[in-house]
Design a protein around this motif. Structure first.
Motif, PDB file in Angstrom:
ATOM      1  N   PRO A 181     121.736   5.996  43.628  1.00 39.52           N
ATOM      2  CA  PRO A 181     122.881   4.852  43.288  1.00 39.52           C
ATOM      3  C   PRO A 181     122.878   4.273  42.013  1.00 39.52           C
ATOM      4  CG  PRO A 181     120.918   3.887  44.661  1.00 39.52           C
ATOM      5  CD  PRO A 181     120.662   5.519  44.368  1.00 39.52           C
ATOM      6  N   SER A 182     121.675   4.586  41.124  1.00 45.90           N
ATOM      7  CA  SER A 182     121.634   3.902  39.741  1.00 45.90           C
ATOM      8  C   SER A 182     120.483   4.781  38.979  1.00 45.90           C
ATOM      9  CB  SER A 182     121.412   2.401  39.784  1.00 45.90           C
ATOM     10  OG  SER A 182     119.922   2.258  40.535  1.00 45.90           O
ATOM     11  N   LYS A 183     120.502   4.488  37.623  1.00 41.68           N
ATOM     12  CA  LYS A 183     119.475   4.947  36.765  1.00 41.68           C
ATOM     13  C   LYS A 183     118.144   4.241  37.210  1.00 41.68           C
ATOM     14  CE  LYS A 183     118.651   2.966  32.662  1.00 41.68           C
ATOM     15  NZ  LYS A 183     118.357   2.773  31.150  1.00 41.68           N
ATOM     16  N   ASP A 184     118.177   3.312  37.861  1.00 42.34           N
ATOM     17  CA  ASP A 184     116.765   2.500  38.251  1.00 42.34           C
ATOM     18  C   ASP A 184     116.408   3.102  39.620  1.00 42.34           C
ATOM     19  OD1 ASP A 184     115.200   0.134  38.053  1.00 42.34           O
ATOM     20  OD2 ASP A 184     115.913  -0.581  39.996  1.00 42.34           O
ATOM     21  N   ALA A 185     117.365   3.805  40.243  1.00 42.89           N
ATOM     22  CA  ALA A 185     116.904   4.606  41.270  1.00 42.89           C
ATOM     23  C   ALA A 185     116.157   5.761  41.220  1.00 42.89           C
ATOM     24  CB  ALA A 185     118.099   4.828  42.331  1.00 42.89           C
ATOM     25  N   VAL A 186     116.583   6.379  40.017  1.00 42.28           N
ATOM     26  CA  VAL A 186     115.600   7.404  39.648  1.00 42.28           C
ATOM     27  C   VAL A 186     114.417   7.129  39.037  1.00 42.28           C
ATOM     28  CG1 VAL A 186     115.926   9.618  37.983  1.00 42.28           C
ATOM     29  CG2 VAL A 186     117.892   8.268  38.679  1.00 42.28           C
ATOM     30  N   ALA A 187     114.372   6.078  38.436  1.00 41.82           N
ATOM     31  CA  ALA A 187     113.001   5.412  37.913  1.00 41.82           C
ATOM     32  C   ALA A 187     112.205   5.131  38.952  1.00 41.82           C
ATOM     33  CB  ALA A 187     113.220   4.397  36.978  1.00 41.82           C
ATOM     34  N   SER A 188     112.835   4.729  39.996  1.00 41.08           N
ATOM     35  CA  SER A 188     111.718   4.436  41.412  1.00 41.08           C
ATOM     36  C   SER A 188     111.386   5.546  41.722  1.00 41.08           C
ATOM     37  CB  SER A 188     112.638   3.565  42.453  1.00 41.08           C
ATOM     38  OG  SER A 188     113.175   2.558  41.850  1.00 41.08           O
ATOM     39  N   ALA A 189     112.088   6.588  41.845  1.00 40.92           N
ATOM     40  CA  ALA A 189     111.853   8.007  42.523  1.00 40.92           C
ATOM     41  C   ALA A 189     110.698   8.792  41.521  1.00 40.92           C
ATOM     42  CB  ALA A 189     112.883   9.003  42.393  1.00 40.92           C
ATOM     43  N   LEU A 190     110.770   8.646  40.203  1.00 43.14           N
ATOM     44  CA  LEU A 190     109.665   9.067  39.387  1.00 43.14           C
ATOM     45  C   LEU A 190     108.288   8.145  39.597  1.00 43.14           C
ATOM     46  CD1 LEU A 190     111.608   9.290  36.065  1.00 43.14           C
ATOM     47  CD2 LEU A 190     110.624  11.154  37.392  1.00 43.14           C
ATOM     48  N   ILE A 191     108.447   6.799  39.694  1.00 45.29           N
ATOM     49  CA  ILE A 191     107.280   5.988  40.026  1.00 45.29           C
ATOM     50  C   ILE A 191     106.657   6.530  41.330  1.00 45.29           C
ATOM     51  CG2 ILE A 191     106.276   3.565  40.524  1.00 45.29           C
ATOM     52  CD1 ILE A 191     108.456   2.525  38.431  1.00 45.29           C
ATOM     53  N   ARG A 192     107.272   6.733  42.314  1.00 42.55           N
ATOM     54  CA  ARG A 192     107.063   7.172  43.731  1.00 42.55           C
ATOM     55  C   ARG A 192     106.383   8.529  43.580  1.00 42.55           C
ATOM     56  NH1 ARG A 192     111.719   5.183  45.779  1.00 42.55           N
ATOM     57  NH2 ARG A 192     112.527   7.385  46.000  1.00 42.55           N
ATOM     58  N   PHE A 193     106.725   9.241  42.799  1.00 39.80           N
ATOM     59  CA  PHE A 193     106.226  10.600  42.616  1.00 39.80           C
ATOM     60  C   PHE A 193     105.021  10.513  42.080  1.00 39.80           C
ATOM     61  CE2 PHE A 193     105.960  14.672  40.302  1.00 39.80           C
ATOM     62  CZ  PHE A 193     105.906  15.491  41.247  1.00 39.80           C
ATOM     63  N   GLN A 194     104.817   9.878  40.905  1.00 41.96           N
ATOM     64  CA  GLN A 194     103.661   9.940  40.103  1.00 41.96           C
ATOM     65  C   GLN A 194     102.531   9.257  41.066  1.00 41.96           C
ATOM     66  OE1 GLN A 194     101.953   6.949  37.984  1.00 41.96           O
ATOM     67  NE2 GLN A 194     103.231   5.797  39.568  1.00 41.96           N
ATOM     68  N   ALA A 195     102.851   8.360  41.823  1.00 43.01           N
ATOM     69  CA  ALA A 195     101.666   7.616  42.757  1.00 43.01           C
ATOM     70  C   ALA A 195     101.293   8.726  43.666  1.00 43.01           C
ATOM     71  CB  ALA A 195     102.398   6.433  43.494  1.00 43.01           C
ATOM     72  N   GLN A 196     102.090   9.433  44.226  1.00 40.49           N
ATOM     73  CA  GLN A 196     101.659  10.632  45.207  1.00 40.49           C
ATOM     74  C   GLN A 196     100.533  11.579  44.487  1.00 40.49           C
ATOM     75  OE1 GLN A 196     105.319  12.150  46.601  1.00 40.49           O
ATOM     76  NE2 GLN A 196     105.892  10.487  47.773  1.00 40.49           N
ATOM     77  N   VAL A 197     101.105  11.943  43.304  1.00 46.32           N
ATOM     78  CA  VAL A 197     100.373  12.886  42.545  1.00 46.32           C
ATOM     79  C   VAL A 197      98.852  12.012  42.202  1.00 46.32           C
ATOM     80  CG1 VAL A 197      99.856  14.084  40.474  1.00 46.32           C
ATOM     81  CG2 VAL A 197     102.081  13.731  41.446  1.00 46.32           C
ATOM     82  N   TRP A 198      98.713  10.798  42.025  1.00 45.96           N
ATOM     83  CA  TRP A 198      97.588  10.294  41.658  1.00 45.96           C
ATOM     84  C   TRP A 198      96.821  10.137  42.785  1.00 45.96           C
ATOM     85  CZ3 TRP A 198      97.667  11.978  37.527  1.00 45.96           C
ATOM     86  CH2 TRP A 198      98.529  11.550  36.202  1.00 45.96           C
ATOM     87  N   SER A 199      97.266   9.787  43.908  1.00 47.90           N
ATOM     88  CA  SER A 199      96.738   9.496  45.251  1.00 47.90           C
ATOM     89  C   SER A 199      95.992  10.845  45.865  1.00 47.90           C
ATOM     90  CB  SER A 199      97.690   9.174  46.259  1.00 47.90           C
ATOM     91  OG  SER A 199      97.070   9.067  47.578  1.00 47.90           O
ATOM     92  N   LYS A 200      96.537  11.696  45.512  1.00 50.20           N
ATOM     93  CA  LYS A 200      96.126  13.615  45.863  1.00 50.20           C
ATOM     94  C   LYS A 200      94.848  13.697  45.253  1.00 50.20           C
ATOM     95  CE  LYS A 200     100.148  15.695  47.559  1.00 50.20           C
ATOM     96  NZ  LYS A 200     101.205  16.620  47.024  1.00 50.20           N
ATOM     97  N   ILE A 201      95.208  13.254  43.642  1.00 48.31           N
ATOM     98  CA  ILE A 201      94.039  13.819  42.767  1.00 48.31           C
ATOM     99  C   ILE A 201      92.821  12.856  43.191  1.00 48.31           C
ATOM    100  CG2 ILE A 201      93.255  13.462  40.237  1.00 48.31           C
ATOM    101  CD1 ILE A 201      96.033  14.335  39.794  1.00 48.31           C
ATOM    102  N   TRP A 202      92.777  11.706  43.353  1.00 47.74           N
ATOM    103  CA  TRP A 202      91.918  10.702  43.834  1.00 47.74           C
ATOM    104  C   TRP A 202      91.079  11.109  44.887  1.00 47.74           C
ATOM    105  CZ3 TRP A 202      89.085   6.822  41.691  1.00 47.74           C
ATOM    106  CH2 TRP A 202      88.580   6.039  42.625  1.00 47.74           C
ATOM    107  N   GLN A 203      91.856  11.393  46.061  1.00 48.71           N
ATOM    108  CA  GLN A 203      91.326  11.907  47.242  1.00 48.71           C
ATOM    109  C   GLN A 203      90.507  13.055  46.934  1.00 48.71           C
ATOM    110  OE1 GLN A 203      94.236  11.898  50.311  1.00 48.71           O
ATOM    111  NE2 GLN A 203      94.502   9.725  49.876  1.00 48.71           N
TER     112      GLN A 203
END
Lengths: 204, 204
Positions: free
Chosen positions: B51-73
């Motif tokens: 819906p917006s540029k902001d929504a792409v930013a939110s998708a990027l933030i969610r994606f990096q959080a998943q990456v870090w969570s996997k690496i941490w575990q």
């Protein structure tokens, strides 16, 4: 108040207000009107002293360069060993940056120039290279690598210090304690007990 | 190309183009038109996915959080001692930040949130506190101070790594060599020879 003295006061009010605004919001985000409002100086009086906002920034950059030059000369002229010189110099730089908004704003503006930033790292690198030559660093330590780590740490502390409970000056003590513990010889650490390399761990 | 597959390709093109533009110019300075130009996606196709540029930013933030969570575990689940866990974890985080523009842009966006930034420092702090409890740190080292220094160094390296000959991943090795030399016990350093704490100094 004599006219010359009044002009000095006005000029100083402009410089301090500009430094405070640049420090708070950044140079680009600071309109001239914010500097006028904070200093209480009229637009006419401002333009009597400076042709533009950019000219105030240039004055701030020149001023911080003079401050650093004096500090550099003072510490390198004391006859301390190069590692102690680096420690004392960095400590004083960080303390001034924390305390003096005019120097801090000027330094922030100066660091936008990549060459200025590189120059700081070169000066620090020269002291650590001489420390290695004098046998003050452990033989396995590469002074260029140690400089990069130390410089990155100082930059990180400056970036993070905004809005922190622990100020940059206190952090500098922590940095030296850990970095010197990692790079200096046991002899140097023993001969320099005033460097906080072995502060007791808080019992809390 | 089946329609579902084509939609995935378009969405991915948008996310990568946005990450590259945010990484290069910053989120605020990136207009939607720059993302469209770089991705080769029409405005209509963009709005089908976001819906917006902001929504792409939110998708990027969610994606990096998943990456870090996997690496941490992954790293905390390996049964390494807490200091080795910190070393390996930080190394992998820095390597990914250097290599993957999508994760890097997401992390940059996430770090605008002070709480996210503080969370990283807490995770690292927890590992160093447990390292102290396990007797892996020298007794005079305060793990909270060591965490602040290490975290500041990593932030500084990220700030400085733009446009440097030496990448952040190489610098991380230097950081660990010096910081571990300053905080870890001689026993831990002897038991972990793969950690580059004693690389030979270049003879040049």
């Amino acid at each position: 108040m004599p006219q010359q003295r009044r002009a000095q006061v006005t000029r100083r009010a402009i410089v301090i207000a500009a430094a405070e605004e640049f420090d708070r919001a950044g140079y680009d985000a600071t309109p001239l009107s914010a500097i006028l409002r904070r200093s209480g100086v009229t637009k006419g009086a401002f333009y009597f002293h400076f042709p533009s906002k950019d000219a105030v920034a240039s004055a701030l950059i020149r001023f911080q360069a003079q401050v650093w030059s004096k500090i550099w000369q003072r510490w390198t002229g004391r006859g301390l060993d190069p590692l102690s010189t680096a420690v004392e110099l960095v400590d004083e730089v960080i303390r001034i940056l924390e305390r003096d908004v005019v120097v801090r704003a000027g330094a922030q503006l100066a660091m936008r120039d990549q060459e200025t930033a590189a120059r700081w790292e070169q000066l620090l690198g020269g002291l650590l290279r001489r420390s290695a030559e004098h046998g003050l660093l452990r033989p396995e330590i590469d002074p260029a690598a140690a400089t990069r780590v130390l410089y990155a740490t100082l930059v990180g502390v400056r970036v993070l210090s905004t809005g922190r409970a622990i100020g940059a000056a206190q952090q500098t003590g922590e940095i030296w304690r850990i970095v010197l513990g990692g790079i200096a010889t046991a002899d140097w650490l023993r001969d320099n007990p005033s460097v906080p390399t072995a502060a007791p761990r808080p019992t809390s």
